[in-house]
Design a protein around this motif. Sequence first.
Motif, PDB file in Angstrom:
ATOM      1  N   TYR A  69       0.829  -1.195   0.000  1.00 26.28           N
ATOM      2  CA  TYR A  69       0.000   0.000   0.000  1.00 26.28           C
ATOM      3  C   TYR A  69       0.867   1.249   0.000  1.00 26.28           C
TER       4      TYR A  69
ATOM      5  N   ASP B 111      -4.566   7.017  -2.442  1.00 20.83           N
ATOM      6  CA  ASP B 111      -3.859   5.832  -1.968  1.00 20.83           C
ATOM      7  C   ASP B 111      -4.072   4.726  -2.983  1.00 20.83           C
TER       8      ASP B 111
ATOM      9  N   HIS C  88     -15.160   5.923   6.997  1.00 22.40           N
ATOM     10  CA  HIS C  88     -14.968   7.013   6.035  1.00 22.40           C
ATOM     11  C   HIS C  88     -15.812   8.211   6.482  1.00 22.40           C
TER      12      HIS C  88
ATOM     13  N   GLU D 242     -15.639   7.617   0.694  1.00 22.23           N
ATOM     14  CA  GLU D 242     -14.468   7.030   0.028  1.00 22.23           C
ATOM     15  C   GLU D 242     -14.888   6.646  -1.383  1.00 22.23           C
TER      16      GLU D 242
ATOM     17  N   ASP E   6     -13.560   4.435  -4.577  1.00 23.05           N
ATOM     18  CA  ASP E   6     -12.597   3.382  -4.893  1.00 23.05           C
ATOM     19  C   ASP E   6     -12.651   3.012  -6.368  1.00 23.05           C
TER      20      ASP E   6
ATOM     21  N   TRP F 107     -15.896   1.263 -10.328  1.00 26.11           N
ATOM     22  CA  TRP F 107     -15.891   2.179  -9.191  1.00 26.11           C
ATOM     23  C   TRP F 107     -16.847   1.711  -8.109  1.00 26.11           C
TER      24      TRP F 107
ATOM     25  N   PRO G 171     -12.054  -3.723   4.038  1.00 26.88           N
ATOM     26  CA  PRO G 171     -11.872  -3.900   2.600  1.00 26.88           C
ATOM     27  C   PRO G 171     -11.330  -5.293   2.285  1.00 26.88           C
TER      28      PRO G 171
ATOM     29  N   VAL H 106      -6.463  -1.421  -5.843  1.00 31.45           N
ATOM     30  CA  VAL H 106      -7.583  -0.548  -5.523  1.00 31.45           C
ATOM     31  C   VAL H 106      -7.024   0.840  -5.261  1.00 31.45           C
TER      32      VAL H 106
ATOM     33  N   TYR I  47      -7.839   4.532  -3.897  1.00 32.89           N
ATOM     34  CA  TYR I  47      -8.767   5.169  -2.972  1.00 32.89           C
ATOM     35  C   TYR I  47      -8.646   6.683  -3.084  1.00 32.89           C
TER      36      TYR I  47
ATOM     37  N   LEU J 285      -9.897   9.855  -1.025  1.00 34.27           N
ATOM     38  CA  LEU J 285     -10.496  10.211   0.256  1.00 34.27           C
ATOM     39  C   LEU J 285     -10.626  11.730   0.360  1.00 34.27           C
TER      40      LEU J 285
ATOM     41  N   ILE K 195      -9.765   9.273   7.063  1.00 30.81           N
ATOM     42  CA  ILE K 195     -10.009   7.846   7.285  1.00 30.81           C
ATOM     43  C   ILE K 195      -9.763   7.576   8.757  1.00 30.81           C
TER      44      ILE K 195
END
Length: 154
Positions: free
Chosen positions: A67, A83, A97, A101, A103, A121, A132, A141, A143, A145, A150
């Motif tokens: 990540y 992210d 969230h 969020e 994604d 999405w 997740p 994935v 993200y 935000l 978060i």
Amino acid sequence: MSVESFRTRIAQITGQIAGRPIDAALDAWLNAEHGAGSASYAQLKQSCEQGVAEGWLCNREGGGLRYGRIFKPADDLDGFSVDVVDMRDIAGPHHAHPNGEIDLIMPIDDGALFDGRPAGWLVCPPGSAHRPTVSNGRALVLYLLPAGSIEFTK
């Protein structure tokens, strides 16, 4: 693909979603306009795959996940942080969230799902929470935000 080019590509999306409610209507719009099968989806997925291969995306590892927060919230990203997570048949840490969020699900393995959803999405509204989960293989994935907000559960 450079980090700067990736940022420009993301800003093209955030510019279109800035100020919209983070809800089911946004989910439907993103999947209609930028969903799997679209040129914008293909470009974002290719950029993420290249960034992972080059080591500037997902450059941290822990708990079976790769990540990394590539961009903190910024004006040119309309206040979104960015992210990217690389997951294979795993559930990540539970989190909430506060501001929602957004994604982008990019299966690497055919049939890989994120929270039960295929390529495309997924919009999680403000106040939502989840653990997740990627199943049926590997997926990247991305993200987005709002304000980078978060809250991880202890």
